[in-house]
Design an enzyme around this catalytic site. Structure first.
Site, PDB file in Angstrom:
ATOM      1  CB  VAL A 164     -44.028  13.475  48.906  1.00 41.45           C
ATOM      2  CG1 VAL A 164     -43.510  14.330  50.055  1.00 41.45           C
ATOM      3  CG2 VAL A 164     -42.929  12.534  48.417  1.00 41.45           C
ATOM      4  CB  CYS A 165     -48.990  15.689  48.346  1.00 43.77           C
ATOM      5  SG  CYS A 165     -47.973  16.873  47.437  1.00 43.77           S
ATOM      6  CB  SER A 166     -50.776  10.899  49.678  1.00 46.37           C
ATOM      7  OG  SER A 166     -51.532  11.397  48.582  1.00 46.37           O
ATOM      8  CB  ALA A 167     -46.501  11.022  53.321  1.00 43.76           C
TER       9      ALA A 167
END
Length: 166
Positions: A54-57
């Site tokens: 999610v952080c990488s999105a």
């Protein structure tokens, strides 16, 4: 903002003066919130873990909108309890150009100052908008670390700030 998201933290609410802090960026430079007082709005994006799904999105969504943030006189930074080394590798992998700040030591001091420590120990996923005068104008703490913040609401608040400045 998602219906289940909070517009306050354990220590702060909209209208409060943002606590000042200094953290190391992923390129190992000191980043001072105070440097932006009177100059720019600041978006603090607290993220739980570097390299997580999610952080990488979330971070690329800010990178895609960076010109829009800049046109609103706004600096964007991400804050994580990961080390500067992990954040540097993550920034390179994600090709982000904005600062990723490490709240690694003392572990989570800024996370605690802003009241966004998750019960599991990492930072909650939270977005805090601070205006040029250092006043908190928007807070979104997601109900779950797997939820993404609502960037549209963030831009609505930025538009309001711009309209008030003109």
């Amino acid at each position: 903002m998602a219906e289940s998201a909070r517009s306050y933290t354990k220590t702060l609410k909209i209208g409060d003066v943002a606590p000042d802090f200094t953290l190391k960026s992923h390129v190992r430079e000191d980043w001072h919130l105070a440097n932006f007082r009177g100059k720019k709005n600041v978006v603090l994006a607290f993220v739980p873990f570097a390299f997580s799904r999610v952080c990488s999105a979330q971070l690329p969504s800010y990178e895609r909108e960076l010109e829009r943030f800049r046109s609103a006189d706004t600096e964007v930074v991400a804050i994580s309890m990961d080390s500067v080394y992990a954040l540097d590798a993550w920034s390179q992998a994600m090709r982000t150009s904005f600062p990723l700040l490490s709240d690694f030591y003392p572990q989570g001091a800024v996370v605690d100052l802003y009241g966004v420590r998750h019960p599991a120990g990492m930072a909650e996923r939270a977005v805090i908008l601070i205006d040029k005068e250092g006043i908190i104008r928007h807070i979104e703490v997601t109900a779950s670390p797997s939820d993404l913040p609502d960037n549209q609401k963030l831009f609505e608040v930025l538009r309001t700030l711009q309209a008030q400045a003109n």
